[in-house]
Design an enzyme around this catalytic site. Structure first.
Site, PDB file in Angstrom:
ATOM      1  N   LYS A  46      -4.097   3.206  -2.548  1.00 32.40           N
ATOM      2  CA  LYS A  46      -3.049   2.320  -3.308  1.00 32.40           C
ATOM      3  C   LYS A  46      -3.113   2.850  -4.738  1.00 32.40           C
ATOM      4  O   LYS A  46      -3.881   3.648  -5.135  1.00 32.40           O
ATOM      5  CB  LYS A  46      -3.591   0.945  -3.248  1.00 32.40           C
ATOM      6  CG  LYS A  46      -3.622   0.125  -2.061  1.00 32.40           C
ATOM      7  CD  LYS A  46      -3.963  -1.196  -2.099  1.00 32.40           C
ATOM      8  CE  LYS A  46      -3.588  -2.284  -2.971  1.00 32.40           C
ATOM      9  NZ  LYS A  46      -1.953  -2.204  -3.441  1.00 32.40           N
ATOM     10  N   GLY A  47      -2.154   2.195  -5.734  1.00 29.39           N
ATOM     11  CA  GLY A  47      -2.125   2.673  -6.989  1.00 29.39           C
ATOM     12  C   GLY A  47      -0.914   3.418  -7.533  1.00 29.39           C
ATOM     13  O   GLY A  47      -0.800   3.965  -8.536  1.00 29.39           O
ATOM     14  N   GLY A  48       0.256   3.580  -6.320  1.00 28.33           N
ATOM     15  CA  GLY A  48       1.184   4.187  -6.855  1.00 28.33           C
ATOM     16  C   GLY A  48       2.085   3.461  -7.952  1.00 28.33           C
ATOM     17  O   GLY A  48       2.552   3.985  -8.850  1.00 28.33           O
ATOM     18  N   GLU A  65      -6.027  -4.442  -8.587  1.00 29.85           N
ATOM     19  CA  GLU A  65      -6.007  -4.778  -7.127  1.00 29.85           C
ATOM     20  C   GLU A  65      -7.154  -4.767  -6.434  1.00 29.85           C
ATOM     21  O   GLU A  65      -7.469  -5.502  -5.636  1.00 29.85           O
ATOM     22  CB  GLU A  65      -5.015  -3.721  -6.658  1.00 29.85           C
ATOM     23  CG  GLU A  65      -3.597  -3.768  -7.109  1.00 29.85           C
ATOM     24  CD  GLU A  65      -2.539  -2.747  -6.603  1.00 29.85           C
ATOM     25  OE1 GLU A  65      -1.102  -3.133  -6.710  1.00 29.85           O
ATOM     26  OE2 GLU A  65      -3.151  -1.829  -6.512  1.00 29.85           O
ATOM     27  N   ALA A  71       0.556  -1.239   0.003  1.00 31.16           N
ATOM     28  CA  ALA A  71       0.076  -0.143  -0.023  1.00 31.16           C
ATOM     29  C   ALA A  71       0.844   1.272   0.067  1.00 31.16           C
ATOM     30  O   ALA A  71       2.371   1.191   0.371  1.00 31.16           O
ATOM     31  CB  ALA A  71      -0.866  -0.114   1.224  1.00 31.16           C
TER      32      ALA A  71
HETATM   33  C1  5RP Z   1       0.587  -0.464  -6.838  1.00 33.60           C
HETATM   34  C2  5RP Z   1       0.363  -0.220  -5.470  1.00 33.60           C
HETATM   35  C3  5RP Z   1       1.489  -0.865  -4.402  1.00 33.60           C
HETATM   36  O1  5RP Z   1       0.890  -1.764  -3.525  1.00 33.60           O
HETATM   37  C4  5RP Z   1       1.970   0.493  -3.593  1.00 33.60           C
HETATM   38  O2  5RP Z   1       2.349   1.460  -4.683  1.00 33.60           O
HETATM   39  C5  5RP Z   1       3.000   0.000  -2.813  1.00 33.60           C
HETATM   40  O3  5RP Z   1       4.051   0.020  -3.582  1.00 33.60           O
HETATM   41  P1  5RP Z   1       5.837  -0.513  -2.939  1.00 33.60           P
HETATM   42  O4  5RP Z   1       5.259  -1.887  -2.064  1.00 33.60           O
HETATM   43  O5  5RP Z   1       6.367  -0.706  -4.090  1.00 33.60           O
HETATM   44  O6  5RP Z   1       5.836   0.683  -1.722  1.00 33.60           O
HETATM   45  O7  5RP Z   1      -0.667  -0.205  -4.904  1.00 33.60           O
HETATM   46  O8  5RP Z   1      -0.338  -0.120  -7.739  1.00 33.60           O
END
Ligand code: 5RP
Length: 226
Positions: free
Chosen positions: A99-101, A108, A88
């Protein structure tokens, strides 16, 4: 304050390992996207003989699962998904998430909706009191981009088109800055209702059930407040 990258990686590795305890043997598991999920996938490879296969929340995750020898199944062919493990970008005390980075928010959210238990894995830099410091990703049908952006401004946000990104579903992403999300369930509903929005990266109506948070003192487990 964020962790230095090596400490953050250590924390991600620790929570990925802790999440293995939630993997139901002899069944299908849902697997998320991102750097924390990648640590989990690499470790899940060692259990490939003990699971039936996995449902992936993105093409990138599907490729990585296959690389470690795990069969990737179409969600439509799966009747029961006991567990979904994913990272997340922000986690509130209620286990509401942004979420969605990594751009995979729609798949998801679909996999999370089907799963009986959502186990969120993250390093402690992701924990916040109020969601919104991380720009909220919104997946949008390309022809509705400008309209949706205007509607998001009406809701108090400052949307930015994620340049050069097309999602696995052929859409674009608006990252919405400047929101202080005091009522995540209501905001999720409101943004979902804007015509042209495919998905908002707020996971409040379906929060995580459990969060495994990694930090300098190891892994702590959080459960959603009653
Ligand atoms: C992808 C997501 C990832 O879970 C969120 O961006 C966290 O990524 P990371 O584990 O690299 O910090 O939502 O769409």
């Amino acid at each position: 304050m964020g962790l230095f990258s090596s400490a953050a990686d250590q924390a991600k590795r620790a929570v990925a390992e802790a999440a293995l305890a939630y993997v139901p043997r002899g069944q299908v598991i849902g697997v998320g996207t991102g750097s924390t999920a990648n640590f989990f996938i690499d470790m899940l490879g060692d259990l490939r003989q003990q699971i039936v296969g996995a449902v992936a929340s993105s093409e990138a995750t599907a490729q990585r699962l296959k690389k470690v020898g795990i069969e990737v199944l179409d969600l439509n062919s799966v009747n029961d998904l006991p567990v979904y493990v994913d990272g997340a970008d922000e986690i509130s005390p209620d286990l509401h998430l942004i979420k969605g980075g990594g751009g995979a928010l729609t798949r998801e959210k679909i996999v999370a909706a089907v799963a009986r238990q959502f186990v969120c894995i993250a390093d402690e830099s992701k924990c916040v009191d109020i969601l919104g410091r991380f720009p909220l990703p919104v997946e949008v049908i390309p022809m509705a981009r400008a309209y949706v952006a205007r509607e998001l401004v009406r809701l108090g946000g400052a949307p930015d088109l994620r340049i050069g990104v097309t999602t696995d579903n052929g859409n674009c992403i608006l990252d919405v800055h400047g929101l202080e999300i005091l009522n995540p369930i209501e905001m999720e509903r409101e943004i979902n209702q804007i015509t042209g929005v495919v998905t908002v990266g707020l996971f409040a109506r379906r929060p995580a059930n459990v969060a495994l948070i990694g930090g300098a003192n190891g892994v702590r487990r959080l459960e959603a407040r009653a």
